[in-house]
Design an enzyme around this catalytic site. Sequence first.
Site, PDB file in Angstrom:
ATOM      1  N   LEU A  64       7.345  27.567 -14.336  1.00 21.85           N
ATOM      2  CA  LEU A  64       6.537  28.093 -15.448  1.00 21.85           C
ATOM      3  C   LEU A  64       5.972  26.933 -16.274  1.00 21.85           C
ATOM      4  O   LEU A  64       6.600  25.878 -16.402  1.00 21.85           O
ATOM      5  CB  LEU A  64       7.406  29.001 -16.326  1.00 21.85           C
TER       6      LEU A  64
ATOM      7  N   ASN B 286      18.080  30.631 -16.429  1.00 20.96           N
ATOM      8  CA  ASN B 286      17.899  30.461 -14.986  1.00 20.96           C
ATOM      9  C   ASN B 286      19.261  30.291 -14.329  1.00 20.96           C
ATOM     10  O   ASN B 286      20.195  29.790 -14.952  1.00 20.96           O
ATOM     11  CB  ASN B 286      17.061  29.208 -14.709  1.00 20.96           C
TER      12      ASN B 286
ATOM     13  N   HIS C   2      21.025  28.462 -11.012  1.00 23.42           N
ATOM     14  CA  HIS C   2      20.718  27.410 -10.037  1.00 23.42           C
ATOM     15  C   HIS C   2      21.935  27.173  -9.150  1.00 23.42           C
ATOM     16  O   HIS C   2      23.053  27.068  -9.659  1.00 23.42           O
ATOM     17  CB  HIS C   2      20.330  26.124 -10.781  1.00 23.42           C
TER      18      HIS C   2
ATOM     19  N   GLU D 283      27.454  33.484  -7.873  1.00 23.95           N
ATOM     20  CA  GLU D 283      26.298  33.636  -8.773  1.00 23.95           C
ATOM     21  C   GLU D 283      26.253  35.046  -9.353  1.00 23.95           C
ATOM     22  O   GLU D 283      25.954  35.239 -10.533  1.00 23.95           O
ATOM     23  CB  GLU D 283      24.990  33.361  -8.017  1.00 23.95           C
TER      24      GLU D 283
ATOM     25  N   ASP E 247      15.180  22.504 -14.059  1.00 27.89           N
ATOM     26  CA  ASP E 247      16.642  22.615 -13.959  1.00 27.89           C
ATOM     27  C   ASP E 247      17.381  21.708 -14.945  1.00 27.89           C
ATOM     28  O   ASP E 247      18.425  21.129 -14.602  1.00 27.89           O
ATOM     29  CB  ASP E 247      17.109  22.303 -12.511  1.00 27.89           C
TER      30      ASP E 247
ATOM     31  N   GLY F  81      16.461  39.031  -4.167  1.00 25.23           N
ATOM     32  CA  GLY F  81      16.803  39.763  -5.389  1.00 25.23           C
ATOM     33  C   GLY F  81      18.254  40.198  -5.485  1.00 25.23           C
ATOM     34  O   GLY F  81      18.566  41.141  -6.218  1.00 25.23           O
ATOM     35  N   SER F  82      19.161  39.484  -4.807  1.00 21.56           N
ATOM     36  CA  SER F  82      20.562  39.908  -4.927  1.00 21.56           C
ATOM     37  C   SER F  82      21.097  39.639  -6.337  1.00 21.56           C
ATOM     38  O   SER F  82      21.913  40.413  -6.845  1.00 21.56           O
ATOM     39  CB  SER F  82      21.442  39.238  -3.861  1.00 21.56           C
ATOM     40  N   ASN F  83      20.632  38.567  -6.967  1.00 20.27           N
ATOM     41  CA  ASN F  83      21.031  38.339  -8.364  1.00 20.27           C
ATOM     42  C   ASN F  83      20.429  39.404  -9.283  1.00 20.27           C
ATOM     43  O   ASN F  83      21.072  39.846 -10.226  1.00 20.27           O
ATOM     44  CB  ASN F  83      20.602  36.947  -8.835  1.00 20.27           C
TER      45      ASN F  83
HETATM   46  C1  GRF Z   1      19.976  31.992  -5.479  1.00 22.32           C
HETATM   47  O1  GRF Z   1      20.854  31.134  -4.783  1.00 22.32           O
HETATM   48  C2  GRF Z   1      19.470  31.326  -6.723  1.00 22.32           C
HETATM   49  O2  GRF Z   1      20.425  30.535  -7.359  1.00 22.32           O
HETATM   50  C3  GRF Z   1      18.383  30.464  -6.155  1.00 22.32           C
HETATM   51  O3  GRF Z   1      17.748  31.288  -5.195  1.00 22.32           O
HETATM   52  C4  GRF Z   1      18.686  32.228  -4.690  1.00 22.32           C
HETATM   53  C5  GRF Z   1      18.095  33.582  -4.938  1.00 22.32           C
HETATM   54  O4  GRF Z   1      18.812  34.599  -4.325  1.00 22.32           O
HETATM   55  N1  GRF Z   1      17.538  29.923  -7.178  1.00 22.32           N
HETATM   56  P1  GRF Z   1      18.496  36.128  -4.670  1.00 22.32           P
HETATM   57  O5  GRF Z   1      16.990  36.315  -4.545  1.00 22.32           O
HETATM   58  O6  GRF Z   1      18.993  36.399  -6.056  1.00 22.32           O
HETATM   59  O7  GRF Z   1      19.243  36.900  -3.625  1.00 22.32           O
END
Ligand code: GRF
Length: 193
Positions: free
Chosen positions: A98, A112, A114, A179, A150, A20-22
Amino acid sequence: MALLTGSKKIKTAVFISGTGSNLQSLIKFSRQKKSPISIEMIISNNPKSKGLAFGKMYKIRKKVFDFKKQALAEKEILLNLKKNKINLICLAGFMKILSKNFILRFKGQILNIHPSLLPKYKGLNTHQKAIINKDEYSGCTVHFVDSKLDSGKIIIQKKVKIKNNDTPNSLAKKILTQEHKLYPKAILKISNL
Ligand code: GRF
């Protein structure tokens, strides 16, 4: 994009499966004044997702759905999204595909991120593939989600140089840092359409 106009913030749900860092970078972004989104829900298919902890930390409602019965899970998710008036979904490390039906219900409202320069390296193990192919660059992409994996319309990409001594792990780390900046940029970009 009509759903992103007007003065009110766009009610957004973030779907995760892991760290969940994003998600965290999106939450921080959403709390800035200039942000067009407010994050109302965190949804996961995995009760062990570390990212679920951000729900408590930032006081955002979170819910886990069992994708062993995917049709049922999606039906319940749709009900929850409706109840919370969600009009944007951000997939952020969400590891389930999904259904077409679900995607159609949120057509043009699912994004999304990627970890490759799409259309190169759809699916998994993108960093390994880029290194094995001796690519000079890899990177990340934010795109709209359509019914093919994707493959939806690309919103924005960021290139990252691959060094001779990069491993899939070191490359993943460098790209993940990018990201975190790219997802908010993509949201700002579509909100100005
Ligand atoms: C990210 O590299 C995202 O692009 C990929 O999975 C990873 C998820 O990282 N689909 P996080 O859970 O957001 O840390």
